[in-house]
Enzyme design. Structure first.
Site, PDB file in Angstrom:
ATOM      1  CG  ASP A 123      16.510   5.783  -2.466  1.00 29.56           C
ATOM      2  OD1 ASP A 123      15.599   5.734  -2.940  1.00 29.56           O
ATOM      3  OD2 ASP A 123      16.726   5.946  -1.287  1.00 29.56           O
ATOM      4  CE  LYS A 161      14.889   0.030  -7.416  1.00 24.93           C
ATOM      5  NZ  LYS A 161      15.520   0.812  -6.083  1.00 24.93           N
ATOM      6  N   GLY A 168       9.750   5.743  -5.082  1.00 26.26           N
ATOM      7  CA  GLY A 168       9.473   7.109  -5.668  1.00 26.26           C
ATOM      8  C   GLY A 168      10.543   7.260  -6.792  1.00 26.26           C
ATOM      9  CG  HIS A 169       9.889   5.955 -10.536  1.00 31.75           C
ATOM     10  ND1 HIS A 169       9.390   4.629 -10.166  1.00 31.75           N
ATOM     11  CD2 HIS A 169       9.032   6.392 -11.307  1.00 31.75           C
ATOM     12  CE1 HIS A 169       8.388   4.317 -10.716  1.00 31.75           C
ATOM     13  NE2 HIS A 169       8.086   5.341 -11.604  1.00 31.75           N
ATOM     14  CD  GLN A 173      10.347  -0.270  -1.618  1.00 31.32           C
ATOM     15  OE1 GLN A 173       9.872  -1.226  -1.762  1.00 31.32           O
ATOM     16  NE2 GLN A 173       9.290   0.953  -1.812  1.00 31.32           N
TER      17      GLN A 173
HETATM   18  P1  IMP Z   1       8.348   1.526   4.898  1.00 31.18           P
HETATM   19  O1  IMP Z   1       8.672   0.771   3.522  1.00 31.18           O
HETATM   20  O2  IMP Z   1       7.541   2.860   4.499  1.00 31.18           O
HETATM   21  O3  IMP Z   1       7.833   0.919   5.960  1.00 31.18           O
HETATM   22  O4  IMP Z   1       9.946   1.981   5.321  1.00 31.18           O
HETATM   23  C1  IMP Z   1      11.080   1.109   5.858  1.00 31.18           C
HETATM   24  C2  IMP Z   1      12.161   1.498   5.654  1.00 31.18           C
HETATM   25  O5  IMP Z   1      12.431   1.083   4.070  1.00 31.18           O
HETATM   26  C3  IMP Z   1      12.594   2.704   6.011  1.00 31.18           C
HETATM   27  O6  IMP Z   1      13.876   2.865   6.345  1.00 31.18           O
HETATM   28  C4  IMP Z   1      12.612   3.592   4.624  1.00 31.18           C
HETATM   29  O7  IMP Z   1      13.187   4.702   4.615  1.00 31.18           O
HETATM   30  C5  IMP Z   1      12.977   2.404   3.673  1.00 31.18           C
HETATM   31  N1  IMP Z   1      12.349   2.630   2.442  1.00 31.18           N
HETATM   32  C6  IMP Z   1      11.190   2.437   1.993  1.00 31.18           C
HETATM   33  N2  IMP Z   1      10.879   2.566   0.598  1.00 31.18           N
HETATM   34  C7  IMP Z   1      12.048   3.033   0.057  1.00 31.18           C
HETATM   35  C8  IMP Z   1      12.648   3.294  -0.996  1.00 31.18           C
HETATM   36  O8  IMP Z   1      11.949   3.292  -2.150  1.00 31.18           O
HETATM   37  N3  IMP Z   1      14.046   3.868  -1.234  1.00 31.18           N
HETATM   38  C9  IMP Z   1      14.815   3.927  -0.044  1.00 31.18           C
HETATM   39  N4  IMP Z   1      14.273   3.534   1.264  1.00 31.18           N
HETATM   40  C10 IMP Z   1      13.081   2.994   1.334  1.00 31.18           C
END
Ligand code: IMP
Length: 419
Positions: A13, A16, A40-41, A220
């Site tokens: 977040d 990007k 997500g964007h 991420q």
């Molecule tokens: P997962 O990727 O759904 O397994 O989540 C694992 C961790 O990564 C959690 O703390 C999510 O909130 C974080 N996370 C996953 N994708 C994103 C993203 O695109 N932005 C910010 N945090 C993310």
């Protein structure tokens, strides 16, 4: 350019999307190499707002867009995104790796159950990301090419449904997986996506050999990297620049430029240590002014001061050559601004995050103080910025040892200062 990587230097977040959008304009290809629909964007084109989780940026700019083998693909979500684009007259030039792992219904179920059963929650997005990557590494994954081959899919799925049902039963879940339903559903996804599926590694390497500009879009951020982030409070992929080699099939010496995106403060969604987190009025200011709510889950993000120890770590891990600073405008209106330059733990000093998560949780940030500045949303050049904002940026650049090339002062495209 020709091969440029955009990497998040914090916990995702970082903004990007806007930076990728800027570089995508002069790219021929935009490639996703990690993550899945946990990302997500939001893209605005005129009055149309597109919220994408899987579709690479650049799809609305008529670029060739690629989902690499390192991505875990939820076919339903991807088809919905293709349909959304189609409904607004955009036909994406999409290519999906035949080797990309497919997110199956049991992955999402297991993501939820395992999260509920953990004593220390990770706060996952619930999109089945961890279980999909686990299956890929355990060689139990279904790949995109399998969706195009009914015999292979049937064979793999028969075993997997049996195995996953045993897991669900052991966890005490009441769900019954139905082979026929899942088999039919995924075969249909395969037939709808067949035209996009190919060997994307070959496609990208051919494009690079032909002198095309290829932009690799990291999802991420570095601190969510499964190897280098705040494990186990991470995602399950490698967002660092090295992820491009394994997640897109491109050799390391083919990469020309690596740009790190740094939000002017820090945010994090989900659980896990964050040394500079603020639970006071300043934290509230960053949350509200920065509109820090998750694109995928809608959760409010945890907010805090910029952690340059984290940024320096990210620079080292990805060999970042340039920095793009985002959301500098969100800091305006604060009386004073702090920047973390390292940590103290039990009298010891650290300049990068320690591996031990318990130690990281006990890290006390060491801060540098700066004066606040007023509204900068109208600034279009370095000269337009107030002296205090310049001081802040100069310090970030000197401390990081990497040149700042872009500063974003608002969500609009024109609110970008090129240095
Ligand atoms: P997962 O990727 O759904 O397994 O989540 C694992 C961790 O990564 C959690 O703390 C999510 O909130 C974080 N996370 C996953 N994708 C994103 C993203 O695109 N932005 C910010 N945090 C993310």
């Amino acid at each position: 350019m020709p091969a440029t990587v955009i990497v998040g230097t914090q916990w995702g977040d970082e903004g990007k999307g806007k930076i990728v959008d800027y570089y995508a304009e002069r790219s021929d290809y935009v490639v996703r190499y990690n993550g899945g629909s946990n990302a997500g964007h939001t893209i605005m084109v005129g009055k149309d707002v597109f919220k994408f989780h899987l579709m690479p940026s650049g799809a609305v700019q008529n670029k060739e867009v690629v989902i690499g083998n390192g991505v875990v693909v939820d076919p339903k979500i991807l088809l919905d995104e293709i349909a959304l684009l189609g409904s607004k007259g955009h036909i994406p030039k999409l290519h999906i790796s035949d080797r990309a792992a497919v997110v199956m219904p049991y992955h999402k179920m297991l993501d939820g159950i395992e999260e509920r059963l953990r004593s220390e929650k990770i706060g996952t997005t619930g999109r089945g990301i961890g279980p999909s990557y686990s299956d890929k590494i355990a060689r139990l994954g279904i790949r995109m090419c399998d969706l195009l081959d009914s015999r292979t899919l049937k064979e793999k799925l028969e075993f997997l449904i049996m195995a996953k049902q045993k897991m669900l039963d052991a966890y005490g879940a009441s769900t019954k997986l139905d082979f026929e339903t899942i088999f039919k559903e995924y075969l249909e996804y395969g037939s709808k996506l067949a035209g996009y599926v190919c060997d994307t590694s070959k496609l990208i390497n051919d494009a690079l050999d032909a002198g095309k500009n290829v932009l690799f879009e990291g999802a991420q951020g570095t601190m969510l990297d499964v190897d280098f982030g705040t494990y186990p409070y991470t995602t399950s992929s490698n967002p660092i620049a090295g992820g491009v080699c394994t997640g897109a099939g491109v050799g390391p010496t083919k990469i020309d430029d690596i740009i790190g995106v740094v939000k002017a403060y820090t945010t994090r969604v989900g659980e896990g240590p964050m040394p500079t987190e603020l639970k006071d009025e300043v934290g509230k200011h960053l949350l509200e002014k920065g509109k820090e709510y998750g694109t995928t889950t809608g959760r409010p993000r945890r907010c805090g001061w910029l952690d340059l120890a984290v940024v320096k770590y990210a620079i080292m891990l990805s060999d970042i050559r340039k920095l793009a600073i985002t959301k500098l405008d969100v800091l305006s209106g604060l009386h004073g601004i702090r920047v973390c330059t390292g940590y103290r733990i039990d009298g010891r000093e650290y300049d990068i995050p320690p591996a031990n998560i318990g130690e990281f949780a006990r890290c006390q940030p060491v801060y540098r103080e700066f004066k606040g500045f007023g509204d900068i949303t109208g600034a279009r050049s370095w000269g337009d910025l107030p002296e205090e904002a310049k001081k802040y940026l100069r310090f970030v650049q000197e401390f990081a040892g990497v040149k700042i090339v872009l500063v974003s002062t608002g969500p609009e495209r024109h609110q970008t200062i090129k240095i």
